[in-house]
Design a protein around this motif. Structure first.
Motif, PDB file in Angstrom:
ATOM      1  N   ILE A  66       0.861  -1.189   0.000  1.00 38.99           N
ATOM      2  CA  ILE A  66       0.000   0.000   0.000  1.00 38.99           C
ATOM      3  C   ILE A  66       0.892   1.232   0.000  1.00 38.99           C
ATOM      4  CG2 ILE A  66      -1.733   1.329   1.276  1.00 38.99           C
ATOM      5  CD1 ILE A  66      -2.760  -1.283   2.453  1.00 38.99           C
ATOM      6  N   ILE A  67       0.585   2.156  -0.879  1.00 44.00           N
ATOM      7  CA  ILE A  67       1.330   3.413  -0.948  1.00 44.00           C
ATOM      8  C   ILE A  67       0.362   4.550  -0.626  1.00 44.00           C
ATOM      9  CG2 ILE A  67       2.800   4.902  -2.357  1.00 44.00           C
ATOM     10  CD1 ILE A  67       3.383   2.508  -4.148  1.00 44.00           C
ATOM     11  N   TRP A  68       0.617   5.227   0.482  1.00 42.60           N
ATOM     12  CA  TRP A  68      -0.234   6.351   0.872  1.00 42.60           C
ATOM     13  C   TRP A  68       0.232   7.610   0.153  1.00 42.60           C
ATOM     14  CZ3 TRP A  68      -4.208   4.330   3.095  1.00 42.60           C
ATOM     15  CH2 TRP A  68      -4.094   3.256   3.969  1.00 42.60           C
ATOM     16  N   CYS A  69      -0.639   8.190  -0.634  1.00 38.97           N
ATOM     17  CA  CYS A  69      -0.341   9.424  -1.381  1.00 38.97           C
ATOM     18  C   CYS A  69      -1.373  10.473  -1.002  1.00 38.97           C
ATOM     19  CB  CYS A  69      -0.355   9.159  -2.886  1.00 38.97           C
ATOM     20  SG  CYS A  69       0.776   7.872  -3.439  1.00 38.97           S
ATOM     21  N   ILE A  70      -1.494  10.702   0.294  1.00 40.22           N
ATOM     22  CA  ILE A  70      -2.554  11.586   0.795  1.00 40.22           C
ATOM     23  C   ILE A  70      -1.983  12.835   1.453  1.00 40.22           C
ATOM     24  CG2 ILE A  70      -4.346   9.833   0.973  1.00 40.22           C
ATOM     25  CD1 ILE A  70      -3.587   9.350   3.835  1.00 40.22           C
ATOM     26  N   GLY A  71      -0.737  13.162   1.111  1.00 39.67           N
ATOM     27  CA  GLY A  71      -0.210  14.458   1.488  1.00 39.67           C
ATOM     28  C   GLY A  71       0.616  14.483   2.764  1.00 39.67           C
ATOM     29  N   PHE A  72       0.850  15.716   3.213  1.00 38.03           N
ATOM     30  CA  PHE A  72       1.720  15.984   4.350  1.00 38.03           C
ATOM     31  C   PHE A  72       1.076  17.043   5.243  1.00 38.03           C
ATOM     32  CE2 PHE A  72       4.245  14.589   0.829  1.00 38.03           C
ATOM     33  CZ  PHE A  72       5.257  13.815   1.362  1.00 38.03           C
ATOM     34  N   ARG A  73       1.508  17.047   6.479  1.00 40.29           N
ATOM     35  CA  ARG A  73       1.113  18.120   7.395  1.00 40.29           C
ATOM     36  C   ARG A  73       2.332  19.004   7.670  1.00 40.29           C
ATOM     37  NH1 ARG A  73      -1.458  13.683   9.949  1.00 40.29           N
ATOM     38  NH2 ARG A  73      -3.736  13.813   9.852  1.00 40.29           N
ATOM     39  N   PRO A  74       2.131  20.312   7.746  1.00 36.98           N
ATOM     40  CA  PRO A  74       3.265  21.174   8.120  1.00 36.98           C
ATOM     41  C   PRO A  74       3.603  20.990   9.587  1.00 36.98           C
ATOM     42  CG  PRO A  74       1.252  22.467   7.967  1.00 36.98           C
ATOM     43  CD  PRO A  74       0.896  21.088   7.500  1.00 36.98           C
ATOM     44  N   ASP A  75       4.873  21.162   9.919  1.00 36.04           N
ATOM     45  CA  ASP A  75       5.311  21.084  11.312  1.00 36.04           C
ATOM     46  C   ASP A  75       6.262  22.243  11.594  1.00 36.04           C
ATOM     47  OD1 ASP A  75       6.145  20.517  13.833  1.00 36.04           O
ATOM     48  OD2 ASP A  75       7.193  18.654  13.339  1.00 36.04           O
ATOM     49  N   ILE A 109       2.840  33.779  15.325  1.00 36.58           N
ATOM     50  CA  ILE A 109       2.543  34.168  13.927  1.00 36.58           C
ATOM     51  C   ILE A 109       1.634  33.149  13.241  1.00 36.58           C
ATOM     52  CG2 ILE A 109       4.711  35.437  13.630  1.00 36.58           C
ATOM     53  CD1 ILE A 109       5.775  32.934  12.157  1.00 36.58           C
ATOM     54  N   PHE A 110       1.200  32.121  13.953  1.00 38.97           N
ATOM     55  CA  PHE A 110       0.445  31.037  13.338  1.00 38.97           C
ATOM     56  C   PHE A 110      -1.036  31.107  13.689  1.00 38.97           C
ATOM     57  CE2 PHE A 110       4.785  29.508  14.066  1.00 38.97           C
ATOM     58  CZ  PHE A 110       5.148  29.151  12.774  1.00 38.97           C
ATOM     59  N   ASP A 111      -1.882  30.624  12.763  1.00 38.57           N
ATOM     60  CA  ASP A 111      -3.307  30.561  13.051  1.00 38.57           C
ATOM     61  C   ASP A 111      -3.613  29.296  13.863  1.00 38.57           C
ATOM     62  OD1 ASP A 111      -3.359  28.410  11.276  1.00 38.57           O
ATOM     63  OD2 ASP A 111      -4.169  29.585   9.613  1.00 38.57           O
ATOM     64  N   LYS A 112      -4.884  29.033  14.108  1.00 36.13           N
ATOM     65  CA  LYS A 112      -5.275  27.905  14.950  1.00 36.13           C
ATOM     66  C   LYS A 112      -4.900  26.562  14.337  1.00 36.13           C
ATOM     67  CE  LYS A 112      -9.130  30.356  17.119  1.00 36.13           C
ATOM     68  NZ  LYS A 112     -10.606  30.385  17.336  1.00 36.13           N
ATOM     69  N   LYS A 113      -4.743  26.526  13.023  1.00 40.58           N
ATOM     70  CA  LYS A 113      -4.376  25.282  12.341  1.00 40.58           C
ATOM     71  C   LYS A 113      -2.862  25.113  12.227  1.00 40.58           C
ATOM     72  CE  LYS A 113      -8.615  25.058   9.562  1.00 40.58           C
ATOM     73  NZ  LYS A 113      -9.171  25.007   8.185  1.00 40.58           N
ATOM     74  N   GLY A 114      -2.121  26.084  12.761  1.00 39.56           N
ATOM     75  CA  GLY A 114      -0.670  25.993  12.713  1.00 39.56           C
ATOM     76  C   GLY A 114      -0.065  26.508  11.431  1.00 39.56           C
ATOM     77  N   TYR A 115      -0.857  27.248  10.638  1.00 40.28           N
ATOM     78  CA  TYR A 115      -0.357  27.799   9.380  1.00 40.28           C
ATOM     79  C   TYR A 115       0.056  29.246   9.598  1.00 40.28           C
ATOM     80  CZ  TYR A 115       0.005  28.499   4.330  1.00 40.28           C
ATOM     81  OH  TYR A 115       0.484  28.751   3.061  1.00 40.28           O
ATOM     82  N   PRO A 116       1.179  29.676   9.018  1.00 44.91           N
ATOM     83  CA  PRO A 116       1.623  31.061   9.239  1.00 44.91           C
ATOM     84  C   PRO A 116       0.654  32.084   8.650  1.00 44.91           C
ATOM     85  CG  PRO A 116       2.912  30.019   7.494  1.00 44.91           C
ATOM     86  CD  PRO A 116       2.093  28.936   8.135  1.00 44.91           C
ATOM     87  N   GLN A 117       0.354  33.096   9.422  1.00 40.83           N
ATOM     88  CA  GLN A 117      -0.474  34.194   8.930  1.00 40.83           C
ATOM     89  C   GLN A 117       0.437  35.183   8.212  1.00 40.83           C
ATOM     90  OE1 GLN A 117      -3.633  35.435  11.972  1.00 40.83           O
ATOM     91  NE2 GLN A 117      -2.176  34.344  13.285  1.00 40.83           N
TER      92      GLN A 117
END
Length: 431
Positions: free
Chosen positions: A348-357, A365-373
């Protein structure tokens, strides 16, 4: 592998760039021009590591070579309308690195970053601590591979890898293979395995697709001429949400072609809806295969129709006439469960992306989802900038096309910030 003169971490810099991919190196290019004291910190043993070690062997660019516009180093090969293969991309990047000769430290891991005053960052690494007036985060947004939560554990004899670990069909064991995700990586990896004669089971998602060529020209060329790549986040109908959108699947392999999942199905590939779970020996999928295929084809036809309209409005004549894609295959039914063992699925090959860390950046400087504003890479703290993210400013951001423009903008911003700060400090210094 590129070679960089070994250097020790200095006690302070005007600018620290975290990440040695093409985005961080482009910022370094413009900072060198401005004589700004800076360093590039790269945790891997080589610059532009992902292109070398996290792409499969038959990987090619999806965008044509003429869009490779690193600063003062545009593509100059013999095939501007072609698509560089993995080794050619690495050679192109090595040429840029050699010309740039960036002030970089390799194999250094940033562990914590905090701001302790105006234009004063404390950057802790596994090789010591340094200070900086400005921070550039060029580490991208693809850090932690996403794996789904499963109700049951997969059998030990099933090989499970993420897309970044896939290199070629030879590493896949005997038996059939399930590819989960039909974005760019998933669709192209499924094709790679399919062309190698593997029996592929593909779990689709809501990824859109587009034609490779239409009306006698690469679709990318048409969209470029139509100004699509200059579309900014603010101008886009989805606004900020466009940053979370999935790229259209298409390929540059063998000179470029469409990826038509329906055609693959006619050739024996098994298609399913979105993957949901593995439970009691069963792989479970959503009953949305037909919807996923139809939606991808609707995008395909909508893009082509926009090209038709552009040609009509501008009285541009081509030898190729307008056309509409018609489905060459339809699912007879929605299969939502299959038995892992009975179907002989051994990998099985998972090709469902990545999460930022960005957990090492202890910054507000980050929003609630951890993404830079940010706005065009400049965060709500003007001393912190980001580069190399999809849709940083335009559709061309995050690609070879516009990364230099983004870098020049950010380097200009940094230079101004440092000059203003130094001027302010001089004005209050005792005479």
């Amino acid at each position: 592998m590129n070679t960089i003169d070994k250097a020790k971490l200095a006690t302070h810099y005007d600018v620290v760039i975290v990440g040695g991919g093409q985005a961080g190196l482009c910022v370094s290019h413009y900072l060198k021009q401005a004589n700004i004291h800076h360093v590039v910190l790269e945790k891997e043993a080589e610059l532009t590591h992902a292109w070398r070690s996290k792409r499969w062997d038959n990987f090619t660019l999806v965008t044509p070579n003429w869009q490779c516009l690193l600063p003062d180093y545009p593509y100059a090969g013999a095939e501007p309308d072609g698509f560089m293969k993995k080794n050619e991309i690495v050679e192109y990047l090595d040429g840029f690195i050699e010309k740039l000769n960036p002030p970089a430290i390799l194999g250094i891991n940033v562990t914590h970053v905090a701001k302790v005053g105006k234009q004063q960052f404390v950057i802790e690494t596994d090789q010591g601590t340094t200070l900086a007036k400005h921070l550039v985060v060029a580490a991208g947004g693809y850090h932690t591979p996403i794996y789904p939560k499963l109700s049951s554990s997969l059998p030990e004899n099933v090989m499970v890898i993420h897309s970044e670990q896939y290199f070629n069909p030879e590493q896949i064991p005997e038996g059939n293979v399930l590819v989960v995700g039909s974005g760019q990586s998933g669709a192209q990896i499924a094709e790679d395995l399919h062309l190698a004669g593997k029996k592929v089971y593909l779990s689709t998602g809501d990824a859109p697709r587009c034609a490779r060529f239409y009306r006698g020209k690469d679709v990318v060329k048409w969209l470029f001429e139509m100004g699509y790549y200059e579309t900014t986040v603010k101008d886009h109908r989805y606004n900020e949400e466009v940053r979370n959108s999935t790229n259209h699947y298409v390929t540059g392999r063998d000179g470029g072609r469409d990826i038509d999942l329906r055609k693959f199905a006619l050739e024996g590939m098994r298609l399913f809806g979105r993957f949901k779970d593995y439970k009691d020996g069963k792989l479970i999928f959503s009953p949305d295969l037909a919807k996923n295929l139809d939606r991808a084809d609707e995008t395909y036809n909508r893009i082509n129709a926009s090209i038709d309209n552009y040609l009509l409005q501008n009285n541009i004549q081509t030898d190729a006439s307008a056309s509409v894609y018609e489905a060459v295959w339809q699912p007879e039914s929605e299969v939502t469960e299959i038995d892992l063992v009975a179907e002989n699925i051994r990998s099985i090959i998972w090709c469902i992306g990545f999460r930022p860390d960005y957990s090492c950046f202890d910054l507000d400087i980050f929003d609630k989802k951890g993404y830079p504003q940010h706005n065009r890479g400049v965060t709500i703290d003007p001393d912190v900038t980001f580069i190399g993210l999809p849709w940083l400013h335009t559709w061309g951001s995050g690609r070879f096309l516009d990364v230099a423009k983004d870098a020049e903008f950010i380097a200009t911003h940094i230079t101004q910030q440092i000059k203003y700060f130094n001027k302010a400090m001089n004005s209050i210094s005792p005479t």
